[in-house]
Design a protein around this motif. Structure first.
Motif, PDB file in Angstrom:
ATOM      1  N   PHE A  13       0.859  -1.168   0.000  1.00  0.00           N
ATOM      2  CA  PHE A  13       0.000   0.000   0.000  1.00  0.00           C
ATOM      3  C   PHE A  13       0.905   1.231   0.000  1.00  0.00           C
ATOM      4  O   PHE A  13       1.916   1.254   0.695  1.00  0.00           O
ATOM      5  CB  PHE A  13      -0.878   0.053   1.253  1.00  0.00           C
ATOM      6  N   CYS A  14       0.532   2.239  -0.748  1.00  0.00           N
ATOM      7  CA  CYS A  14       1.372   3.439  -0.844  1.00  0.00           C
ATOM      8  C   CYS A  14       0.522   4.699  -0.677  1.00  0.00           C
ATOM      9  O   CYS A  14      -0.626   4.752  -1.144  1.00  0.00           O
ATOM     10  CB  CYS A  14       2.087   3.499  -2.198  1.00  0.00           C
ATOM     11  N   TRP A  15       1.103   5.684  -0.029  1.00  0.00           N
ATOM     12  CA  TRP A  15       0.490   7.011   0.058  1.00  0.00           C
ATOM     13  C   TRP A  15       0.928   7.770  -1.175  1.00  0.00           C
ATOM     14  O   TRP A  15       2.086   8.129  -1.329  1.00  0.00           O
ATOM     15  CB  TRP A  15       0.947   7.708   1.342  1.00  0.00           C
ATOM     16  N   GLU A  16       0.003   7.976  -2.125  1.00  0.00           N
ATOM     17  CA  GLU A  16       0.383   8.565  -3.400  1.00  0.00           C
ATOM     18  C   GLU A  16      -0.785   9.305  -4.017  1.00  0.00           C
ATOM     19  O   GLU A  16      -1.916   9.243  -3.524  1.00  0.00           O
ATOM     20  CB  GLU A  16       0.883   7.479  -4.357  1.00  0.00           C
ATOM     21  N   GLU A  17      -0.509   9.990  -5.072  1.00  0.00           N
ATOM     22  CA  GLU A  17      -1.553  10.756  -5.752  1.00  0.00           C
ATOM     23  C   GLU A  17      -2.521   9.827  -6.472  1.00  0.00           C
ATOM     24  O   GLU A  17      -2.122   8.835  -7.086  1.00  0.00           O
ATOM     25  CB  GLU A  17      -0.934  11.732  -6.745  1.00  0.00           C
TER      26      GLU A  17
ATOM     27  N   ALA B  35      -0.800   6.254   7.076  1.00  0.00           N
ATOM     28  CA  ALA B  35      -1.632   5.050   7.118  1.00  0.00           C
ATOM     29  C   ALA B  35      -0.820   3.780   6.911  1.00  0.00           C
ATOM     30  O   ALA B  35      -1.085   2.758   7.561  1.00  0.00           O
ATOM     31  CB  ALA B  35      -2.732   5.138   6.071  1.00  0.00           C
ATOM     32  N   VAL B  36       0.159   3.810   6.026  1.00  0.00           N
ATOM     33  CA  VAL B  36       0.962   2.604   5.773  1.00  0.00           C
ATOM     34  C   VAL B  36       1.683   2.175   7.048  1.00  0.00           C
ATOM     35  O   VAL B  36       1.777   0.977   7.363  1.00  0.00           O
ATOM     36  CB  VAL B  36       1.948   2.840   4.618  1.00  0.00           C
ATOM     37  N   GLU B  37       2.165   3.134   7.795  1.00  0.00           N
ATOM     38  CA  GLU B  37       2.780   2.841   9.097  1.00  0.00           C
ATOM     39  C   GLU B  37       1.773   2.167  10.027  1.00  0.00           C
ATOM     40  O   GLU B  37       2.103   1.219  10.760  1.00  0.00           O
ATOM     41  CB  GLU B  37       3.279   4.150   9.717  1.00  0.00           C
TER      42      GLU B  37
END
Length: 350
Positions: free
Chosen positions: A12-16, A329-331
C-alpha cells in the motif's frame, strides 16, 4: 488528491490518485475527515486477492459533503456525514428488503464487491475525498453534538456487531460465546449484552485483549492456555452456548463453534473467511444447529444505533488505541499487522 493506494499484498502506498468526480445524478463527493482501518482492510494487506489494483482502499470514513448531483435530495454541501461501507441503490429488490450489501445494481448482480475500497469502480475512503453513489441511500447526516470518531463506528464495525447478534438470535438469558476481542468482537460483546445475554464468554489468545474484555464484564477464555471446550462447558453447566459469533475470520473456528453450541444453538459468522470451510456436518445436523452469515448493510442499523450512541448506552470510544494522520496510514497497517503494543483500532485524520 492523495490516498492510500492498493498495489497488492503488503504493498500500500500514500500517493496521488485521481480526484473523484460525479458520475451520476445521485452521486455526492465527500471530503474525508476521519477514516478507520478495519480487519477486512488487513485481509487485503495480508494477501486477499483482488482483480483490480491502483485504487484507494478503506471503507470506514466520515467527512463533509462537497458536491452533490441534481438527484440528491437529503444532502447538501457542508453537511457532515458518515457513509455506509456497502453501497446500495435503494430501489432494487435486495435493497427494498434491507439487503443493501446484495444490491443488484452496485454489485452488477454479484459480479463484484460493493464495498468501498475493494475495486476501481468504488474507490475507498482512506483518501482526501471519495465519490459516494446513491448518496441519499448510503450517506447519513451526523448530529451536531456527535464527534466524527464516534460516528465512524457506524460505518461498519458497530452495524456488523449488531447484525452478528441478530443473525445469532441472541435472546435475554443467553450464554453467548464470541470468538475474537478485536474491534468487531468487542462490539459484539456489548451488543449481546444490550439484547439481554446473561453471560458473554470472550475467546481470544491475546492476554491484553482478554483483559479488556474482562473489564467489560465478560468471562474470558484463552484457547492457547486452557481447554476451550472444557472451559465453555464448565461455564454453561455442561449445556454449551446458546449463541456463538465468529468475529475473527478463521475457518477452523466455525467447526469449533459447532462443538461449543448446545443442541438447538445458533451460530453467526461475520469474520471474513477467504479459505474453504470444512464443517462437521453430522454434528451440525444432529444438534439441530442453525448457521448464518452475511455482509453487513449498515443502512438497516444506523438509525437505531445512532440513538444508542447518543443516549450513551453504547460507547465504543475506548476501542481507539491510536490516532495518526492519513498520510501515515501505511505505518498504521504495519503496526496493526505486527500487533505492536496494544494496537487495536486506528483512526486516521485527513
Amino acid at each position: 488528491m492523495w490516498g492510500v493506494v492498493y498495489h497488492g499484498a503488503g504493498d500500500f502506498c500514500w500517493e496521488e490518485v485521481g480526484k473523484p468526480v460525479l458520475q451520476g445524478p445521485a452521486d455526492a463527493i465527500v471530503r474525508v475527515r476521519r477514516a478507520g482501518i478495519c480487519g477486512s482492510d488487513l485481509h487485503l494487506w495480508h494477501g486477499l486477492p483482488l482483480p483490480d489494483r491502483g485504487f484507494a482502499v478503506g471503507h470506514e470514513f466520515v467527512g463533509v459533503v462537497e458536491e452533490v448531483g441534481p438527484a440528491v435530495r437529503t444532502l447538501a454541501p457542508g453537511d457532515r456525514v458518515l457513509v455506509s461501507c456497502t453501497a446500495g441503490c435503494g430501489t432494487c429488490e435486495a435493497c427494498r428488503s434491507g439487503l443493501h450489501s446484495g444490491c443488484s445494481v452496485t454489485t452488477g448482480g454479484g459480479a463484484h464487491s460493493n464495498v468501498f475500497g475493494f475495486s476501481r469502480s468504488l474507490a475507498g475512503g482512506q483518501a482526501e475525498a471519495v465519490r459516494v453513489p446513491f448518496a441519499d441511500v448510503n450517506a447519513f447526516r451526523i448530529p451536531d453534538a456527535m464527534d466524527d470518531e464516534r460516528a465512524l463506528f457506524l460505518t461498519d464495525a458497530l452495524p456488523t456487531a449488531d447484525m452478528a447478534t441478530e443473525l445469532a438470535a441472541v435472546e435475554p438469558g443467553d450464554a453467548v460465546v464470541v470468538f475474537g476481542c478485536g474491534p468487531v468482537g468487542s462490539l459484539v460483546q456489548r451488543c449481546a449484552r444490550l439484547r439481554g445475554a446473561a453471560r458473554v464468554i470472550a475467546v481470544d489468545p491475546d492476554p491484553a485483549r482478554l483483559a479488556r474484555a474482562r473489564e467489560r464484564g465478560c468471562e474470558v477464555v484463552n484457547p492457547d492456555a486452557e481447554d476451550l471446550v472444557k472451559r465453555v462447558l464448565g461455564l454453561t453447566g455442561g449445556r454449551g452456548a446458546d449463541a456463538i459469533v465468529e468475529a475473527v475470520g478463521r475457518a477452523e473456528l466455525v467447526a469449533s463453534a459447532v462443538t461449543l453450541a448446545r443442541p438447538g444453538g445458533r451460530i453467526a459468522v461475520v469474520g471474513l473467511i477467504a479459505a474453504p470451510v470444512e464443517l462437521p456436518w453430522g454434528a451440525l445436523l444432529l444438534k439441530s444447529l442453525s448457521l448464518r452469515t452475511g455482509l453487513v448493510s449498515p443502512q438497516r442499523h444506523v438509525t437505531r444505533l445512532l440513538a444508542l450512541l447518543e443516549s450513551g448506552r453504547l460507547d465504543p470510544m475506548d476501542l481507539i488505541t491510536h490516532r495518526l494522520p492519513l498520510s501515515r496510514a501505511v505505518e498504521a497497517y504495519r503496526m496493526l499487522s505486527a500487533r505492536k503494543g496494544d494496537a487495536l483500532k486506528v483512526v486516521l485524520a485527513a
